[in-house]
Scaffold this motif. Structure first.
Motif, PDB file in Angstrom:
ATOM      1  N   THR A   1      15.747   9.083  -0.820  1.00 37.75           N
ATOM      2  CA  THR A   1      16.053   7.901  -1.634  1.00 37.75           C
ATOM      3  C   THR A   1      17.554   7.820  -1.924  1.00 37.75           C
ATOM      4  O   THR A   1      18.127   6.728  -1.905  1.00 37.75           O
TER       5      THR A   1
ATOM      6  N   MET B   1      19.246   8.751   7.499  1.00 34.58           N
ATOM      7  CA  MET B   1      20.088   7.978   6.569  1.00 34.58           C
ATOM      8  C   MET B   1      21.399   8.685   6.249  1.00 34.58           C
ATOM      9  O   MET B   1      22.128   8.270   5.356  1.00 34.58           O
TER      10      MET B   1
ATOM     11  N   ILE C   1      11.945  13.684  -1.490  1.00 34.85           N
ATOM     12  CA  ILE C   1      11.879  12.329  -2.078  1.00 34.85           C
ATOM     13  C   ILE C   1      13.264  11.933  -2.579  1.00 34.85           C
ATOM     14  O   ILE C   1      13.761  10.839  -2.265  1.00 34.85           O
TER      15      ILE C   1
ATOM     16  N   ALA D   1      17.408  -1.123  -9.188  1.00 39.72           N
ATOM     17  CA  ALA D   1      18.320   0.033  -9.178  1.00 39.72           C
ATOM     18  C   ALA D   1      18.974   0.194  -7.810  1.00 39.72           C
ATOM     19  O   ALA D   1      20.182   0.454  -7.707  1.00 39.72           O
ATOM     20  N   TRP D   2      18.176   0.021  -6.783  1.00 40.69           N
ATOM     21  CA  TRP D   2      18.680   0.157  -5.400  1.00 40.69           C
ATOM     22  C   TRP D   2      19.767  -0.890  -5.128  1.00 40.69           C
ATOM     23  O   TRP D   2      20.809  -0.578  -4.542  1.00 40.69           O
TER      24      TRP D   2
ATOM     25  N   THR E   1      15.412  -0.198   3.312  1.00 45.14           N
ATOM     26  CA  THR E   1      16.733   0.262   3.762  1.00 45.14           C
ATOM     27  C   THR E   1      16.808   0.283   5.284  1.00 45.14           C
ATOM     28  O   THR E   1      17.791  -0.175   5.873  1.00 45.14           O
ATOM     29  N   GLN E   2      15.740   0.803   5.896  1.00 50.48           N
ATOM     30  CA  GLN E   2      15.712   0.820   7.366  1.00 50.48           C
ATOM     31  C   GLN E   2      15.782  -0.603   7.902  1.00 50.48           C
ATOM     32  O   GLN E   2      16.464  -0.878   8.882  1.00 50.48           O
TER      33      GLN E   2
ATOM     34  N   PRO F   1       8.719   6.973  -2.386  1.00 52.22           N
ATOM     35  CA  PRO F   1       9.823   6.008  -2.290  1.00 52.22           C
ATOM     36  C   PRO F   1       9.771   5.154  -1.019  1.00 52.22           C
ATOM     37  O   PRO F   1      10.794   4.599  -0.644  1.00 52.22           O
ATOM     38  N   LEU F   2       8.607   5.060  -0.375  1.00 48.73           N
ATOM     39  CA  LEU F   2       8.558   4.396   0.936  1.00 48.73           C
ATOM     40  C   LEU F   2       8.988   2.921   0.932  1.00 48.73           C
ATOM     41  O   LEU F   2       9.679   2.502   1.864  1.00 48.73           O
TER      42      LEU F   2
ATOM     43  N   ALA G   1      19.063   6.302   0.952  1.00 45.61           N
ATOM     44  CA  ALA G   1      18.806   4.856   0.958  1.00 45.61           C
ATOM     45  C   ALA G   1      19.695   4.133  -0.045  1.00 45.61           C
ATOM     46  O   ALA G   1      20.020   2.963   0.142  1.00 45.61           O
ATOM     47  N   MET G   2      20.073   4.821  -1.112  1.00 48.70           N
ATOM     48  CA  MET G   2      20.928   4.217  -2.132  1.00 48.70           C
ATOM     49  C   MET G   2      22.413   4.396  -1.814  1.00 48.70           C
ATOM     50  O   MET G   2      23.266   4.130  -2.652  1.00 48.70           O
TER      51      MET G   2
ATOM     52  N   GLY H   1       0.794  -1.229   0.000  1.00 52.09           N
ATOM     53  CA  GLY H   1       0.000   0.000   0.000  1.00 52.09           C
ATOM     54  C   GLY H   1       0.819   1.269   0.000  1.00 52.09           C
ATOM     55  O   GLY H   1       0.290   2.342  -0.213  1.00 52.09           O
ATOM     56  N   LEU H   2       2.106   1.158   0.268  1.00 53.71           N
ATOM     57  CA  LEU H   2       2.951   2.358   0.351  1.00 53.71           C
ATOM     58  C   LEU H   2       3.413   2.797  -1.035  1.00 53.71           C
ATOM     59  O   LEU H   2       3.725   1.983  -1.884  1.00 53.71           O
ATOM     60  N   SER H   3       3.440   4.125  -1.210  1.00 55.98           N
ATOM     61  CA  SER H   3       3.877   4.684  -2.485  1.00 55.98           C
ATOM     62  C   SER H   3       5.358   5.008  -2.459  1.00 55.98           C
ATOM     63  O   SER H   3       5.955   5.164  -1.396  1.00 55.98           O
TER      64      SER H   3
ATOM     65  N   MET I   1      13.564  11.032   7.589  1.00 51.25           N
ATOM     66  CA  MET I   1      14.194   9.783   7.151  1.00 51.25           C
ATOM     67  C   MET I   1      15.521  10.054   6.452  1.00 51.25           C
ATOM     68  O   MET I   1      16.490   9.321   6.635  1.00 51.25           O
TER      69      MET I   1
ATOM     70  N   ILE J   1      11.313   1.486  -0.724  1.00 48.74           N
ATOM     71  CA  ILE J   1      12.783   1.508  -0.711  1.00 48.74           C
ATOM     72  C   ILE J   1      13.302   1.992   0.649  1.00 48.74           C
ATOM     73  O   ILE J   1      14.251   1.430   1.215  1.00 48.74           O
ATOM     74  N   LEU J   2      12.665   3.025   1.183  1.00 47.72           N
ATOM     75  CA  LEU J   2      13.121   3.577   2.468  1.00 47.72           C
ATOM     76  C   LEU J   2      12.898   2.575   3.599  1.00 47.72           C
ATOM     77  O   LEU J   2      13.768   2.383   4.457  1.00 47.72           O
TER      78      LEU J   2
ATOM     79  N   LEU K   1       9.786  12.574   5.120  1.00 46.97           N
ATOM     80  CA  LEU K   1      10.907  12.214   4.240  1.00 46.97           C
ATOM     81  C   LEU K   1      12.190  12.914   4.690  1.00 46.97           C
ATOM     82  O   LEU K   1      13.274  12.330   4.653  1.00 46.97           O
TER      83      LEU K   1
ATOM     84  N   TYR L   1      -3.209   7.706  -0.478  1.00 46.39           N
ATOM     85  CA  TYR L   1      -2.346   6.839  -1.290  1.00 46.39           C
ATOM     86  C   TYR L   1      -1.023   6.495  -0.593  1.00 46.39           C
ATOM     87  O   TYR L   1      -0.078   6.048  -1.238  1.00 46.39           O
ATOM     88  N   ASN L   2      -0.965   6.707   0.701  1.00 46.55           N
ATOM     89  CA  ASN L   2       0.233   6.366   1.476  1.00 46.55           C
ATOM     90  C   ASN L   2       1.515   6.969   0.908  1.00 46.55           C
ATOM     91  O   ASN L   2       2.516   6.284   0.732  1.00 46.55           O
ATOM     92  N   VAL L   3       1.425   8.248   0.602  1.00 48.21           N
ATOM     93  CA  VAL L   3       2.608   8.985   0.154  1.00 48.21           C
ATOM     94  C   VAL L   3       3.158   9.734   1.365  1.00 48.21           C
ATOM     95  O   VAL L   3       2.403  10.413   2.059  1.00 48.21           O
TER      96      VAL L   3
END
Lengths: 78, 165
Positions: free
Chosen positions: B33, B118, B29, A52-53, A25-26, A18-19, B36-37, A14-16, B114, A21-22, B111, B103-105
């Motif tokens: 990310t 990171m 965002i 990609a990650w 990572t966590q 970049p969640l 994270a990368m 359900g997460l969009s 987070m 991936i985040l 962000l 939409y769980n954004v």
């Protein structure tokens, strides 16, 4: 689907972006090198994003499959 | 392990110049990310971008009446950004946050937290702080030391990728 020794499961359903991936990572930071993390996501973009990650970080994408609109990733910490 | 990952980490620099909600969202965002990368990521925060990094609960900032007036006209803080188009007195951002929740954004503020966790470095621009009368205690915890354009340019010349948002 082989019998893998999954150390941690991360549900990113359900997460969009970049969640997934985040969250992954966590999660992977909490396991030891060589251990496996399973991530479940529903974001179709995550298929390419996890690829990609993995390339960028050097963590391995061991398995990837999908069923019923869910995408499953098995990651091995480098 | 891929060859690329074995090399030294890729470096990303983002110049966070704009304070609008949609651009702040893009910055956060990409910064989170990139963290994270495992990219070595520095965000140089300048001009309107720095308004995002004022503590949410601060209402009025600045020392003289003009600085105070500026902060009064546009409320600082990551949770109070406006849209550049279709803001409609806050209706636009309200709908954006409603949709984001549906939409769980993740919100820019989440962000940002987070990204900091990171290891993404956020550097405030000293000149912007001076011009808007912002003190270190007006800004959120976890930012780096204030720097100037020369530091930003030095980071940019060494980066693999640079973005001006």
């Amino acid at each position: 689907m082989a019998n893998l020794d999954i150390k941690l499961k991360v549900d990113a359903s359900g997460l969009s972006c970049p969640l997934p991936i985040l969250k992954a990572t966590q999660g992977i930071k909490t396991v030891e090198s060589g251990e496996l993390v399973e991530v479940i996501a529903t974001d179709p973009g995550s298929v390419k994003d996890f690829d990609a990650w993995a390339k960028a970080t050097g963590n391995a994408l061991v398995e990837q499959d999908s069923a019923d609109g869910k995408f499953r990733f098995v990651l091995r910490r480098k | 392990m891929t060859a690329a990952a074995a090399d030294k980490p890729k470096k990303l620099v983002i110049i966070d110049y704009s304070g609008e909600l949609e651009k702040t969202w893009a910055t956060m965002i990409l910064a989170s990310t990139a963290g994270a990368m495992e990219m070595e990521t520095t965000v140089f925060v300048t001009f309107w971008g720095l308004q995002t990094f004022v503590k949410d609960k601060k209402r009025i900032t600045g020392e003289n009446w003009m600085q105070k007036m500026m902060s009064f006209m546009q409320r600082p803080g990551a949770s109070h950004r406006k849209l550049s188009k279709m803001n409609f007195m806050g209706m636009g951002p309200w709908m954006m946050f409603k949709l984001a929740k549906k939409y769980n954004v993740a919100k820019p503020k989440d962000l940002l937290e987070m990204a900091m966790a990171m290891g993404v470095q956020f550097l405030p621009c000293q000149m912007t702080m001076d011009m808007f009368g912002l003190k270190r205690e007006d800004l959120i915890e976890g930012m780096g030391e204030p720097v100037g354009a020369a530091t930003a340019l030095q980071l940019m010349t060494e980066a693999d990728s640079t973005l001006f948002i």
